[in-house]
Design a protein around this motif. Structure first.
Motif, short mmCIF file in Angstrom:
data_model
loop_
_atom_site.label_atom_id
_atom_site.label_comp_id
_atom_site.label_asym_id
_atom_site.label_seq_id
_atom_site.Cartn_x
_atom_site.Cartn_y
_atom_site.Cartn_z
N ALA A 149 9.22 17.25 -1.56
CA ALA A 149 8.34 16.18 -2.04
C ALA A 149 6.90 16.50 -1.68
O ALA A 149 6.64 17.06 -0.61
N TRP A 150 5.98 16.18 -2.54
CA TRP A 150 4.56 16.42 -2.28
C TRP A 150 3.82 15.10 -2.34
O TRP A 150 4.04 14.31 -3.24
N LYS A 157 -7.68 15.70 0.30
CA LYS A 157 -8.21 17.05 0.37
C LYS A 157 -7.10 18.08 0.14
O LYS A 157 -7.33 19.15 -0.40
N THR A 158 -5.91 17.74 0.59
CA THR A 158 -4.77 18.64 0.39
C THR A 158 -3.60 17.83 -0.13
O THR A 158 -3.62 16.61 -0.11
N ILE A 159 -2.61 18.57 -0.61
CA ILE A 159 -1.35 17.92 -0.93
C ILE A 159 -0.35 18.43 0.10
O ILE A 159 -0.27 19.63 0.36
N ASP A 160 0.35 17.51 0.74
CA ASP A 160 1.27 17.90 1.80
C ASP A 160 2.70 17.91 1.28
O ASP A 160 3.11 17.00 0.56
N GLN A 161 3.42 18.92 1.72
CA GLN A 161 4.83 18.98 1.37
C GLN A 161 5.60 18.22 2.45
O GLN A 161 5.43 18.49 3.64
N GLY B 220 5.93 20.18 5.61
CA GLY B 220 6.36 21.56 5.46
C GLY B 220 5.20 22.51 5.22
O GLY B 220 5.00 23.47 5.94
N ALA B 221 4.42 22.24 4.22
CA ALA B 221 3.33 23.15 3.87
C ALA B 221 2.19 22.33 3.31
O ALA B 221 2.36 21.15 2.99
N LEU B 222 1.03 22.93 3.22
CA LEU B 222 -0.10 22.25 2.63
C LEU B 222 -0.55 23.05 1.43
O LEU B 222 -0.36 24.25 1.36
N ARG B 223 -1.14 22.38 0.49
CA ARG B 223 -1.69 23.13 -0.62
C ARG B 223 -2.90 22.38 -1.15
O ARG B 223 -3.01 21.17 -1.01
N ILE B 224 -3.82 23.13 -1.68
CA ILE B 224 -5.02 22.51 -2.24
C ILE B 224 -4.64 22.00 -3.63
O ILE B 224 -4.00 22.70 -4.39
N PRO B 225 -4.97 20.74 -3.91
CA PRO B 225 -4.55 20.19 -5.20
C PRO B 225 -5.01 21.06 -6.37
O PRO B 225 -6.16 21.50 -6.40
#
Ligand SMILES: Cc1cc2nc3c(=O)[nH]c(=O)nc-3n(C[C@H](O)[C@H](O)[C@H](O)COP(=O)(O)OP(=O)(O)OC[C@H]3O[C@@H](n4cnc5c(N)ncnc54)[C@H](O)[C@@H]3O)c2cc1C
Ligand SMILES: Nc1ncnc2c1ncn2[C@@H]1O[C@H](COP(=O)(O)O)[C@@H](O)[C@H]1O
Lengths: 352, 259
Positions: A149-150, A157-161, B220-225
């Motif tokens: 899930a994101w 600023k970011t999208i977190d998983q 779990g992880a981060l990503r830039i939109p």
């Protein structure tokens, strides 16, 4: 009785199967958010060859089951009682949790409406699992059926998983308007099981003495939205916004400060604390493009913005940027629409 | 229950003067919690109930508690411990519920509808479940009548009036009332009286039940939109007819079935 206890994980995750959706409904119809969730559930379930299980509570569930079936529900579990026609957090979350503990779904999807938010963390605590809230993207891994899930982080600023590796069901919410609506399939078959239930007496001490419908404006279903912000300079600016919306056959939206100032009612607010919209055309007039507004409209197909400031943040989210005073630009747009578009203003006249 | 949150550079509307202020403080009381506190103070004024304010957070959250006592709360409790860090909803609700149980006898727990720093409105109902009590969410006003509480609550499409016996947890809608100011005298009294500090030992909570360890969800992880690239095509007033024509030809506006 809930104990004050940590989130103990089950030993065997393999017995958890299927994607469950909590089905919220009004007058026999699913709310939009629940339809979106059914669409998402079908996608996830088909990827791992599992079923979509819908759970609904209320006093007359037959029409709800029909609606859910058309949107891909394979198994419909309903608990019916006249006492469930009023929303009661304790009873609702208890009954849904009982279904979960019995059916052992791998995933639970709940639309992030007020009702959904009210219920979901009670359910998570009763079933000992975690919740990933306000997700914008979901996927399931085929090998271990882990839900990936994101969700946007604070400030976007970011999208977190977000992962829930050891607990089941993997539970998430999403704001209504986050996903497109699935197609209706009138041929779809569903196993409908509706059970009559009686609430224990202590639960009926919670009484809804009065319920007054609000005329709720549903911006999420609009094809065209014209929004105004502080750049309007005053309440009267919404007359011009309204005029443009009506020649386009669209609806009026707004940024939060103009709602807080009382220039327009809250039901028109777009953004993080308002509605999330995805129309074909979104026009933002006198709106700077702060992230809390952007998250509510960035999935629109075409975005047109009007702003006197060429460095306004809204520019980078726009397909067309009209760098001008909105009081000059909007009358020109209205004029052009009237000459170019033969259908201009028709719906507006019909509904007026 | 209140939480200190970072100020999101928000424009605050002064509800009395209807003017705009840009607030500059670094840590503020979460906006909805200000309304929750105000509702609790109104109930205290009418019934004489004791009002205890609790927050789970870093040591500097003490200032938020002093502010609440400056407005009229009787006690302030700071739930603070390194092991509480990075808690998700489950672990946060567990910790706060343990604190409420420790306080003991209570009629009402009042929380905000949600927090502005990535909050979701899940903590209030989570606490209610751990305490095994009823809840009324998105409350705009409430009063206590003998053993019951009467609330008006706001839903997307309706307004409800609910009556339910106490103890009960309420979550209060943001902007539903006008929070009072603190007085300097009460704040000085608060500083003299002091803030109570509780850690996991005080609450009898094993360290691996709380904070990151006690949280079922993990990041779990981060990503830039990945934003869809938009052209940002610059349009002058004279280009407007051309733009409207383009939108019409693309079927964005004007096609009968869309109207
Ligand atoms: C927790 C939280 C939640 C929030 N939720 C929301 C939300 O749901 N929705 C939302 O919108 N905001 C929300 N906000 C507020 C958000 O941060 C911004 O303050 C808000 O979006 C700004 O509104 P605005 O663009 O109308 O005003 P401003 O930022 O003041 O922008 C006005 C713009 O108008 C332009 N302008 C001025 N005059 C003219 C003119 N004559 N013609 C054309 N342009 C002109 C200016 O150049 C400026 O860019 C939230 C904030 C927080 C902290
Ligand atoms: N760390 C905390 N300490 C005290 N109260 C909290 C805390 N986190 C959340 N709350 C309460 O729970 C409400 C909802 O928070 P949230 O679920 O984070 O949106 C807030 O408005 C507060 O009243």
């Amino acid at each position: 009785m809930t104990e004050l206890i940590n989130c103990v994980a089950p030993d065997d995750l393999s017995q958890y199967k299927n994607v469950m959706v909590y089905l919220e409904h009004r007058e026999g119809h699913l709310v939009r958010g629940s339809v979106e969730m059914l669409g998402m559930a079908s996608k996830l379930a088909s990827k791992v060859k599992e079923k979509v299980v819908g759970v609904a509570l209320g006093s007359d569930l037959e029409p709800v089951a029909q609606d859910a079936t058309q949107y891909g529900c394979d198994i419909f579990l309903g608990a019916e009682s006249k006492d469930l026609s009023d929303f009661r957090s304790v009873s609702y979350s208890r009954i849904i949790s009982e279904y979960i503990l019995k059916e052992k779904p791998n995933i639970l999807l709940v639309s992030g409406t007020r009702e959904g938010r009210d219920l979901v963390s009670r359910i998570a605590i009763l079933t000992k699992t975690g919740v990933a809230a306000d997700c914008v993207e979901l996927d399931i891994q085929e090998n271990d059926r882990l839900l990936v899930a994101w969700r946007p982080s604070f400030g976007d600023k970011t999208i977190d998983q977000i992962l829930c590796k050891r607990h089941r069901p993997q539970t998430i919410t999403s704001r209504p308007g986050s996903y497109p609506l699935p197609e209706k399939d009138t041929e779809h078959k569903c196993d409908v099981k509706i059970t009559k239930v009686t609430l224990p007496k202590e639960e009926t001490a919670h009484r809804v003495l009065m319920k007054k419908e609000k005329t709720k404006l549903d911006l999420t279903s609009k094809k065209i939205i014209v929004s105004g912000g502080l750049g309007l300079g005053g309440k009267d600016g919404f007359k011009l916004i309204g005029e443009l919306a009506s020649v386009l056959g669209g609806e009026v939206g707004a940024s939060r400060p103009v709602v807080d100032l009382g220039w327009i009612p809250y039901e028109h607010q777009v953004g993080q604390t308002g509605q999330t919209v995805r129309p074909k055309l979104y026009i933002a007039a006198g709106i700077s493009g702060k992230i809390q507004h952007i998250v509510g409209m960035k999935n629109s197909e075409i975005i047109v913005s009007i702003n006197t400031d060429p460095s306004a943040e809204i520019v980078k989210y726009s397909d067309y940027f009209i760098n001008s005073d909105l009081y000059k630009a909007i009358p020109r747009i209205i004029e052009s629409v009237k000459t170019i578009v033969p259908e201009a203003g028709k719906t507006a006249q019909k509904s007026a | 229950m209140i939480k200190q949150v970072p100020d999101a550079e928000e424009i605050f509307i002064d509800p009395v003067k209807f003017t705009l202020n840009r607030a500059s403080a670094r840590g503020i009381i979460n906006p909805a919690d200000e309304n929750a506190l105000e509702l609790a103070l109104q109930i205290k004024d009418k019934t004489g109930m004791e009002l205890v304010v609790i927050t789970m957070g870093p040591p500097q959250a003490e200032t938020a508690l002093i502010e609440c006592m400056g407005r009229g709360a009787d006690r302030g409790i700071l739930i603070t411990d390194r092991v509480f860090a990075a808690a998700d909803t489950y672990a946060t609700s567990l910790t706060l519920a343990a604190a409420v149980k420790k306080i003991g006898d209570f009629n009402l727990v009042v929380a905000g509808e949600s927090t502005t720093d990535s909050g979701t409105g899940h903590v209030g109902p989570g606490v209610a479940q751990f305490l095994d009590i009823d809840q009324v969410t998105y409350v705009t006003s409430a009063y206590v009548d003998k053993e019951n509480v009467h609330c008006e609550r706001d839903l997307e499409d309706a307004v409800e009036v609910v009556e339910t016996p106490m103890p009960v947890l309420l979550t209060v809608l943001m902007n539903s009332n006008i929070p009072r100011h603190s007085t300097l005298r009460k704040k000085i009294d608060a500083i003299r009286k002091g803030i109570e500090k509780w850690d996991h030992d005080t609450l009898n909570l094993p360290p691996d039940w709380v904070g990151l360890k006690g949280s079922p969800t993990i990041v779990g992880a981060l990503r830039i939109p990945q934003e869809r690239k938009r052209e940002g095509k610059l349009i002058t007033l004279d280009d407007i007819p051309e733009m409207v024509k383009e939108l019409y030809e693309k079927g964005v506006i004007g096609k009968e079935e869309e109207l």
